[in-house]
Design a protein around this motif. Sequence first.
Motif, PDB file in Angstrom:
ATOM      1  N   GLU A 176       6.747   6.946  -7.417  1.00  0.00           N
ATOM      2  CA  GLU A 176       6.945   5.545  -7.037  1.00  0.00           C
ATOM      3  C   GLU A 176       6.931   4.661  -8.282  1.00  0.00           C
ATOM      4  OE1 GLU A 176       4.271   2.076  -4.878  1.00  0.00           O
ATOM      5  OE2 GLU A 176       3.921   4.193  -4.403  1.00  0.00           O
ATOM      6  N   THR A 177       7.719   3.608  -8.261  1.00  0.00           N
ATOM      7  CA  THR A 177       7.788   2.671  -9.379  1.00  0.00           C
ATOM      8  C   THR A 177       6.799   1.537  -9.166  1.00  0.00           C
ATOM      9  OG1 THR A 177      10.118   3.186  -9.735  1.00  0.00           O
ATOM     10  CG2 THR A 177       9.283   1.144 -10.708  1.00  0.00           C
ATOM     11  N   ARG A 178       5.959   1.312 -10.168  1.00  0.00           N
ATOM     12  CA  ARG A 178       5.000   0.213 -10.120  1.00  0.00           C
ATOM     13  C   ARG A 178       4.901  -0.393 -11.515  1.00  0.00           C
ATOM     14  NH1 ARG A 178      -0.522   1.169  -6.907  1.00  0.00           N
ATOM     15  NH2 ARG A 178       1.104   1.882  -5.450  1.00  0.00           N
ATOM     16  N   PHE A 179       4.996  -1.692 -11.608  1.00  0.00           N
ATOM     17  CA  PHE A 179       5.024  -2.421 -12.872  1.00  0.00           C
ATOM     18  C   PHE A 179       6.230  -1.997 -13.712  1.00  0.00           C
ATOM     19  CE2 PHE A 179       0.329  -1.704 -12.141  1.00  0.00           C
ATOM     20  CZ  PHE A 179       0.162  -2.879 -11.431  1.00  0.00           C
ATOM     21  N   GLY A 180       7.297  -1.606 -13.054  1.00  0.00           N
ATOM     22  CA  GLY A 180       8.509  -1.219 -13.767  1.00  0.00           C
ATOM     23  C   GLY A 180       8.471   0.171 -14.370  1.00  0.00           C
ATOM     24  N   ARG A 181       7.454   0.963 -14.029  1.00  0.00           N
ATOM     25  CA  ARG A 181       7.312   2.310 -14.576  1.00  0.00           C
ATOM     26  C   ARG A 181       6.871   3.260 -13.468  1.00  0.00           C
ATOM     27  NH1 ARG A 181       5.491  -1.455 -17.901  1.00  0.00           N
ATOM     28  NH2 ARG A 181       6.249  -1.515 -20.060  1.00  0.00           N
ATOM     29  N   PRO A 182       7.064   4.562 -13.665  1.00  0.00           N
ATOM     30  CA  PRO A 182       6.570   5.504 -12.653  1.00  0.00           C
ATOM     31  C   PRO A 182       5.057   5.372 -12.478  1.00  0.00           C
ATOM     32  CG  PRO A 182       8.078   6.604 -14.154  1.00  0.00           C
ATOM     33  CD  PRO A 182       7.819   5.246 -14.729  1.00  0.00           C
TER      34      PRO A 182
END
Length: 601
Positions: free
Chosen positions: A63-69
């Motif tokens: 999942e992407t969170r804060f623009g990163r995996p």
Amino acid sequence: MATDDDQAPRRAPGEDDDSFTGGLLGILKEVATKYAREDQGPALAPLGGIGRFEGEVFVDLAETRFGRPLRVTRDLLKRGDSWGLQVRDVERLAQVSTIDAEHYLKQMVRAGYLTSPGRRDACYECGDLECYHRDDRRWELTPKGRSLGHASGRRPSTRKRADALVAKVVKAAAAINADPDALLWWVKEIRTAGDYADPQRDPLLHVDLAVVLCPRLDDPAEQHKAELRLRDAADDRRERDRAWDLRGYGHFQTRMALAGRSRVLRLFQSHGGAQGTVLFSEKRDLTRAAPPTGPYEEPTDPEPLEHCSWCQRAEPSERVAPRGEAASQSRIGLCRLCSQLGRSDNESFGWYQPLRWTLRETRAALAQQPHHSSGCSLCGRPAGEARQWWPEREDSAKSDPLSLRLCSVCPGLLELADRPDRERGWHWRYQDACVSGMHQVMRGAVNLPPLPAEPRSRKRPRLTDLHHELLGQVRRRGALSALDMARDASSLDHQDSQWWTVRIVHLLGNGLVTPLGAKDVVDLHSGTPVRATSEEERELREQMHTVFTPGPIWDGDAVREPEPPPAWQALHDRHQTLAENLDREASTLRDAGATESGAER
């Protein structure tokens, strides 16, 4: 005359009779309170006093969170669990610049994973607030951050699978109670705990069980001595690796018999009693009266044998045995010289890596004065052959040959080869075969069955986005080395060649790259470039490995190198032709890139 210990009341079976253990469990509860997490589990302590008694959550690491995996954020928070995170930690682990690292940390603060460190202090040398080298701010983790830092990315188990695992635990508990003297503990009760106690929870990340174990002997002192003797017997068999338990070795083995080292099953002991469903209950009281024994004495070293089992010389020889057999009762012994023979990657007898200077001295001494006047100069076996032998190239810069009379097993033990052009990989396979032959010959001499062959299965390294990006650069530029990546100013990160070597080794372990030039074994630290492999090339390698594995083997009588079958030779020729074509293409692409870089300069 009765002593105070004799008049002390006996504790009920299963009651905590170890004040040290009870005190340590209280310390563990304090630590759990200090490092609280959102996913805090039931009021349970790990069975044995060592382990994790918090819960865990399942997250989708892709999942992407804060623009990163999410995996990147999880790994960062896991690293900062004890001491917090600094800007330089985020730069190095997340592969971002200083500005992006500070922005990343602010995003995690706003999401509730970290606490802000407050105002930044000025550098005491230059007085600059923006001095990077003096930025000692630390972002501490919140309970929500610790929960995500300990999150698991593995797939949870279904309720059906959990029930099947619990059925095995119940069956193991019945087997333990059938012979409680074997492990010195017996199972009184097993209850459901944690999420598994809720029948509506499905799927389950963990299967938690509350277990009550009782000692076999009613006298704590005799129980403790019996546990120590059980531990000493396991030490003699070399079976006590990573045995962590505050209640004793028998308690540890009971835990292993119930659940092993499963990542799904977790065994707990409850504080105040668990309220889950009873899965197993023993009606009998299997704790028996302990007969008095003498004081515990630590085991002494066994008497050495008078003759070495390999070189047959009249030298004091230490008894050796494979894992699972008692070394103190072994009829196989090795002298100081023979205990240095063989490689350490074969642990059948548990000896250490041979010292290079010891092997060189042994080879020189055998050339001047053999141990035996006939047969093999080292072991005396009749199948000795006088000829020239060459040491490994890395062992001797000159690689001068030695004239020795050796059997088919002893050259590999002395790290010698029949030709000076043997590859290092061949040396390793030859030495493994010779060590196997040495073990079987010594066991056959004392009428012991041969050791079973142990399959060697290596787990492939997990590949991250960084590995795939590195593989993409190798494909675009034909071939790259760790030194190339370290010198490249536009690389993924400014790391040294050692750091890049580890990532290239991960790609090698997955068969995605191969050394340029089709070398058998190379030293990546010296700057050997690697190229990407094609799908056809990987398929041919798998087919070759299925048909035949080249190299020396122990056939029961001698170490031989069997000839490959025609089918393998045909696959090998196809693979060789394909590899040569891919090497030429990669070299051309690499040279073109080097020419363009030189022109730009």
